[in-house]
Each structure stands twice: as structure tokens, then as C-alpha cells.
Design a protein around this motif. Structure first.
Motif, PDB file in Angstrom:
ATOM      1  N   ALA A 309       0.833  -1.205   0.000  1.00 19.78           N
ATOM      2  CA  ALA A 309       0.000   0.000   0.000  1.00 19.78           C
ATOM      3  C   ALA A 309       0.867   1.255   0.000  1.00 19.78           C
ATOM      4  N   LEU A 310       1.942   1.234   0.763  1.00 22.20           N
ATOM      5  CA  LEU A 310       2.851   2.379   0.809  1.00 22.20           C
ATOM      6  C   LEU A 310       3.551   2.575  -0.534  1.00 22.20           C
ATOM      7  N   SER A 312       2.323   1.760  -3.463  1.00 24.89           N
ATOM      8  CA  SER A 312       1.318   2.315  -4.358  1.00 24.89           C
ATOM      9  C   SER A 312       1.119   3.807  -4.094  1.00 24.89           C
ATOM     10  N   ASN A 313       1.055   4.174  -2.813  1.00 30.21           N
ATOM     11  CA  ASN A 313       0.893   5.584  -2.452  1.00 30.21           C
ATOM     12  C   ASN A 313       2.087   6.425  -2.891  1.00 30.21           C
TER      13      ASN A 313
END
Length: 392
Positions: A309-310, A312-313
Motif C-alpha cells: 500500500a505504501l 502504491s501511495n
């Protein structure tokens, strides 16, 4: 790529300037660690494969030295020399030569002397954030240098360790499998052999010597081995020889009464290392394997999902990110996330960049505790070739 012309040298220098500017803009201080380093730290932590490829020599005072095979360990030593508290947060970047012995028939992608441009982060408490920033910075630097086509491969030594815990292994079996995992090509065969109870061929050594060896008591074990070698008139060369011989004999001694690896545990491990493919879906596959997992395994899976997720962010296209459970690097000092970046111009054994987490390395370099640490290095000759579309 063999650098032979002024034009190629100038291109490498211009590329290095671009990379270092990216690192510096992200808050990394440029440093230049010494090329000649004490050999003991390297030989203890780099792993069996790289240890055999390190240029080692002795100075007139008898000190064993080496040409640095990478720049991560020298940067750790530099950090320790600067800070009384090794946990002091710091970021460094570098560009310089590294040296590794290569086979006579090695191709141009694997020269004896090559350049690394990279960076290291020490003391980051927010571990996954630091890892995501590291990968994002590597990709940014590669793209700033002109690379447009790349894929990212992830591995996770923390997940592997959690799988071993879930398998209910004894500390001794876990250590043996951890060691074997650093040799991915041989790991599957080793796992089969461990399950069948295959042991090393017995050596003509006295039982009294083998019985006296203890992995937790290094000094008396090495003293016993040294006494035996002197008695037999066997001469040692180099300070690592005694430690290596003793470690091998300890493994043989421990294996004399070792029961075969449990087949259920072996199947879980085998199923795990078979997991390979898009990083988006790999976590779900592993979760199914570890259904009903202990808290430690659950935490490792949560870390995996949080890291993606990080990434992707941070702007990383997850469609270009793969996961390979059996990927663990060949350097002993990595302890968690590992990664490498590939291009279409070099084989799978020639990544253009790689790195990972190595919390235990600072202790090996002289600190009194593990320190959060993560970093990456770019093989600049490979990068220049990839940007030019040249195959090595």
C-alpha cells in the motif's frame, strides 16, 4: 559493459551526477568510504558465495584486509565512527568502485571492478515507510537517468522466517534452513534431503573432538579444532579458516543425531517457496497457506500488505511489481525485505539495482545492538547499457 573510451567514461560520470543529485535532494549526505577495508567484518556477513569472491590480502603488520565487495558495509562502519549512539538517524549516499572475483568466462555484466551508486538509511523507526521510500527513490533515480522499462521483484525474509515458525521447527532446524535459503538454487534439493534424513558423509574425525564442539561456545570449540589440526600438522591460512572449519564441523556434529525434517513442515515450506507472481495476489496465496497462523505470521502478512500500500501511495505501479517467495538474496546480512530491479537488456542474474533491510549488520560492524537499516545500490554500468538499449 567494459568502459574503454573517454565518451563512455563521461557518460558514466554524467549518469552518476544525476543519480547522486536525486539521492541528495532526498536528504542523503554524500560520503566516500575507504576502498580498503578490514576483512573480518565482510567475511563474517556477506555469505559463502560472495566471501569466496572477495579480494583478501594481508598487510606487513599481519592485518587481514580486503577490497570492498560492496559499499553497504563500509557505510555502516563510517556511521559507527561518526555516532556514539548507532541508532542516530542518518542517511548517506555514495558512488564508487566495488571489487569481486569473477569466473574466467564471466560476461561483461559481471566485471571484477564495477561501480555502485547507492544510499543507506539508518535509525528509521517507521520500518515499512523507510522501505517504501527506499524503493521509490531507486525507481525515481533510474527513471531520471533515462530508464523507462523496468520490473521490480520483491522477496521477504521476514515472511520466510514466519513460515518456519509456523512449521513448528526446532531452533536447530530453523537455523539450518535459514542458512540453506541463502542458496536458492540448492534450497529445494536441501529441503528434500533434510526430509529424507540425508546427512553429510562421515569424516574420519574422533568422536571426542565432535562431542566437544558447541555452536554457543565459539572460542573453546575453535581451540579444540586448532589443537586437533596442530596435532595432525595441518597448517591454516588466513584468520577466517579456523572459524569456517569449526562452523562446518559443528554442523556435522549436530547432524549426527538429527532426526529427519517433519514431512508436514517440509510441505508447508515447499508450498510457500512455490509462491511466485504478481505482488498484488501473492499475499492472499500466502495467507491461505498460513490459515490459522500464529500472531507472528499474521504480523508478517500485515507488514507485506502495508508495504504494498505504501509503494502504491508513493507512485509505484504495482502491475510492474512481482513477488518471489524463494528470492532471498545471496548476502547473509539481509534480514527482511529484499528487492531487485530488472530491465529487458540483461538476464535475471544481472539486476540493474537491488537492496533491502539489514538490521543485524550494524551489530556485526561493531554496534552493541541491531539498528534499523535499509538501503539500495545501482549497478551503474548496467544502467547505462540499459538506457542505451545495449545487451550485456
Amino acid at each position: 559493459m567494459v568502459v574503454e573510451t573517454t565518451r563512455e567514461l563521461e557518460a558514466l560520470e554524467a549518469q552518476a551526477k544525476t543519480l547522486m543529485n536525486v539521492f541528495a535532494t532526498a536528504g542523503h549526505e554524500a560520503v566516500a568510504p575507504a576502498i580498503i577495508q578490514p576483512a573480518d567484518v565482510f567475511l563474517d556477513v556477506v555469505g559463502e558465495s560472495l566471501r569466496a569472491r572477495t579480494y583478501v590480502f594481508t598487510d606487513p603488520d599481519g592485518a587481514e584486509l580486503c577490497l570492498r565487495p560492496d559499499l553497504t558495509v563500509p557505510t555502516c562502519r563510517l556511521h559507527l565512527a561518526r555516532h556514539v549512539d548507532p541508532a542516530t538517524p542518518a542517511r548517506y549516499c555514495y558512488n564508487g568502485a566495488a571489487f569481486r572475483i569473477q569466473p574466467v568466462d564471466a560476461d561483461a555484466a559481471h566485471p571484477r571492478e564495477f561501480r555502485q551508486a547507492g544510499f543507506e538509511r539508518f535509525g528509521d523507526v517507521a520500518r515499512e515507510e523507510a522501505e517504501a521510500k527506499t524503493i521509490s527513490l531507486v525507481v525515481t533515480a533510474l527513471e531520471k537517468a533515462g530508464l523507462t522499462t523496468w520490473t521490480l521483484k520483491l522477496g521477504d525474509l521476514g515472511l520466510f522466517s514466519s513460515v518456519l515458525d509456523e512449521a513448528g521447527l526446532s531452533p536447530r532446524w530453523k537455523k539450518r534452513l535459514d542458512d540453506a535459503f541463502l542458496r536458492p538454487r540448492a534450497f529445494r534439493e536441501a529441503l528434500k534431503a533434510f526430509t529424507r534424513g540425508v546427512r553429510s558423509a562421515p569424516l574420519a574425525l574422533p568422536d571426542s573432538l565432535l562431542s566437544s564442539l558447541d555452536r554457543e561456545n565459539t572460542e573453546p570449540s575453535e581451540a579444540a579444532v586448532l589443537a586437533y589440526l596442530e596435532e595432525k600438522g595441518i597448517e591454516l591460512f588466513g584468520t577466517r579458516a579456523l572459524a569456517d572449519i569449526t562452523a562446518n564441523l559443528v554442523t556435522i556434529a549436530e547432524g549426527r543425531e538429527e532426526t529427519p525434517l517433519d514431512e508436514t513442515a517440509a510441505k508447508l515450506i515447499s508450498d510457500y517457496i512455490d509462491v511466485s507472481g504478481p505482488a498484488r495476489t501473492a499475499g492472499a496465496k500466502i495467507a491461505r497457506l498460513l490459515k490459522g497462523a500464529r500472531a507472528g505470521s499474521g504480523a508478517a502478512l500485515e507488514t507485506y500488505d502495508r508495504r504494498l500500500a505504501l509503494l502504491s501511495n508513493a507512485g509505484i505501479d504495482l502491475d510492474r511489481v512481482m513477488f518471489s517467495a524463494e528470492y532471498g538474496r545471496t548476502l547473509d546480512y539481509y534480514t527482511g525485505l529484499v528487492f531487485e530491479v530488472h530491465t529487458g537488456t540483461a538476464g535475471t542474474g544481472s539486476p540493474v539495482a537491488n537492496g533491502g533491510r539489514y538490521d543485524a549488520l550494524m551489530r556485526a560492524a561493531g554496534a552493541n545492538a541491531d539498528i534499523p537499516a535499509v538501503g539500495a545500490a545501482i549497478h551503474t554500468e548496467r544502467l547505462l547499457a540499459a538506457v542505451r538499449g545495449v545487451s550485456l
